[in-house]
Design a protein around this motif. Structure first.
Motif, mmCIF file in Angstrom:
data_model
loop_
_atom_site.group_PDB
_atom_site.id
_atom_site.type_symbol
_atom_site.label_atom_id
_atom_site.label_comp_id
_atom_site.label_asym_id
_atom_site.label_seq_id
_atom_site.Cartn_x
_atom_site.Cartn_y
_atom_site.Cartn_z
ATOM 1 N N TYR A 1 0.835 -1.204 0.000
ATOM 2 C CA TYR A 1 0.000 0.000 0.000
ATOM 3 C C TYR A 1 0.868 1.251 0.000
ATOM 4 C CZ TYR A 1 -4.345 -2.532 0.734
ATOM 5 O OH TYR A 1 -5.430 -3.344 0.578
ATOM 6 N N SER A 2 1.910 1.263 0.826
ATOM 7 C CA SER A 2 2.773 2.439 0.906
ATOM 8 C C SER A 2 3.474 2.719 -0.415
ATOM 9 C CB SER A 2 3.799 2.271 2.032
ATOM 10 O OG SER A 2 4.594 1.125 1.806
ATOM 11 N N GLN A 3 3.820 1.667 -1.136
ATOM 12 C CA GLN A 3 4.454 1.824 -2.448
ATOM 13 C C GLN A 3 3.497 2.485 -3.442
ATOM 14 O OE1 GLN A 3 5.673 -1.971 -4.003
ATOM 15 N NE2 GLN A 3 6.804 -1.074 -5.710
ATOM 16 N N VAL A 4 2.222 2.087 -3.402
ATOM 17 C CA VAL A 4 1.227 2.666 -4.310
ATOM 18 C C VAL A 4 0.940 4.121 -3.940
ATOM 19 C CG1 VAL A 4 -1.120 2.465 -5.204
ATOM 20 C CG2 VAL A 4 0.223 0.413 -4.771
ATOM 21 N N ILE A 5 0.879 4.422 -2.655
ATOM 22 C CA ILE A 5 0.659 5.808 -2.224
ATOM 23 C C ILE A 5 1.780 6.700 -2.765
ATOM 24 C CG2 ILE A 5 0.680 7.320 -0.196
ATOM 25 C CD1 ILE A 5 -0.899 5.060 1.253
ATOM 26 N N ASP A 6 3.024 6.236 -2.656
ATOM 27 C CA ASP A 6 4.152 7.003 -3.205
ATOM 28 C C ASP A 6 4.046 7.132 -4.725
ATOM 29 O OD1 ASP A 6 5.165 7.247 -0.653
ATOM 30 O OD2 ASP A 6 6.687 5.682 -0.902
ATOM 31 N N TRP A 7 3.648 6.053 -5.391
ATOM 32 C CA TRP A 7 3.520 6.049 -6.857
ATOM 33 C C TRP A 7 2.460 7.047 -7.311
ATOM 34 C CZ3 TRP A 7 -0.431 4.110 -10.187
ATOM 35 C CH2 TRP A 7 -0.070 4.001 -11.531
ATOM 36 N N PHE A 8 1.309 7.058 -6.626
ATOM 37 C CA PHE A 8 0.256 8.019 -6.970
ATOM 38 C C PHE A 8 0.768 9.461 -6.829
ATOM 39 C CE2 PHE A 8 -3.191 4.796 -5.937
ATOM 40 C CZ PHE A 8 -3.623 4.689 -7.248
ATOM 41 N N ARG A 9 1.563 9.693 -5.815
ATOM 42 C CA ARG A 9 2.072 11.055 -5.591
ATOM 43 C C ARG A 9 3.062 11.458 -6.680
ATOM 44 N NH1 ARG A 9 2.956 14.105 -0.262
ATOM 45 N NH2 ARG A 9 3.908 15.980 -1.051
ATOM 46 N N VAL A 10 4.007 10.583 -6.993
ATOM 47 C CA VAL A 10 5.040 10.898 -7.984
ATOM 48 C C VAL A 10 4.462 10.935 -9.402
ATOM 49 C CG1 VAL A 10 7.166 10.034 -9.057
ATOM 50 C CG2 VAL A 10 6.927 10.027 -6.568
#
Length: 128
Positions: free
Chosen positions: A56-65
Motif C-alpha cells: 500500500y505504501s508503495q502505491v501511495i508514493d507512486w500516486f504522488r510521484v
C-alpha cells in the motif's frame, strides 16, 4: 503480513492504469505468492499472467510521484476519511468517507486502505 499488500482486484486495476514498478510479491492465479526467480523484481509489463503485488505504501508514493495525488487517511470517532489532494490542481480536493458499520472481513485500517485504493483507481484513467 499479507495485509501490507494491495488486494488482487486493486493490483489488476493498478496494472490497467500503468503501475509498472518492481515488487516483492506477485499475484499468480489470484493468490499472493513470492515471485519465481525469473519474476523477481520484474514489472507488470514483463511477467505475463503474473501481476505485481505492491505494498500500500508503495502505491501511495507512486500516486504522488506519477499523478500528483497526496493521500491523507484520517479517523474521527465514527468513520475513516480518505482525502485525496491533487498537488497539480489547488482547486481539487476529493474526499471519500468510509462507513465501517457492518464490515467484518477486514480490520478498520485495512478496509480504509482498500476503499482508498479503489477510489483512486476510479479517479485515474488508464493510459491510451
Amino acid at each position: 503480513m499479507n495485509d501490507l499488500f494491495v488486494t488482487f482486484k486493486i493490483a489488476k486495476r493498478l496494472k490497467d492504469i500503468g503501475f509498472d514498478e518492481p515488487c516483492f510479491m506477485v499475484f499468480r492465479h489470484g493468490e499472493l505468492k513470492e515471485p519465481a526467480l525469473n519474476e523477481w523484481f520484474n514489472h507488470n509489463s514483463r511477467i505475463g499472467n503474473t501481476i505485481s503485488a505492491p505494498l500500500y505504501s508503495q502505491v501511495i508514493d507512486w500516486f504522488r510521484v506519477k499523478y500528483g495525488y497526496h493521500i491523507f487517511i484520517e479517523r474521527d470517532s465514527e468513520m475513516w476519511m480518505v482525502r485525496l489532494q491533487n498537488l497539480n490542481d489547488e482547486n481539487y480536493d476529493g474526499v471519500l468517507e468510509v462507513d465501517l458499520s457492518g464490515e467484518t472481513h477486514y480490520s478498520e485500517i485495512e478496509w480504509a486502505k482498500i476503499a482508498m485504493m479503489e477510489y483512486i483507481c476510479q479517479v485515474i484513467e488508464p493510459p491510451v
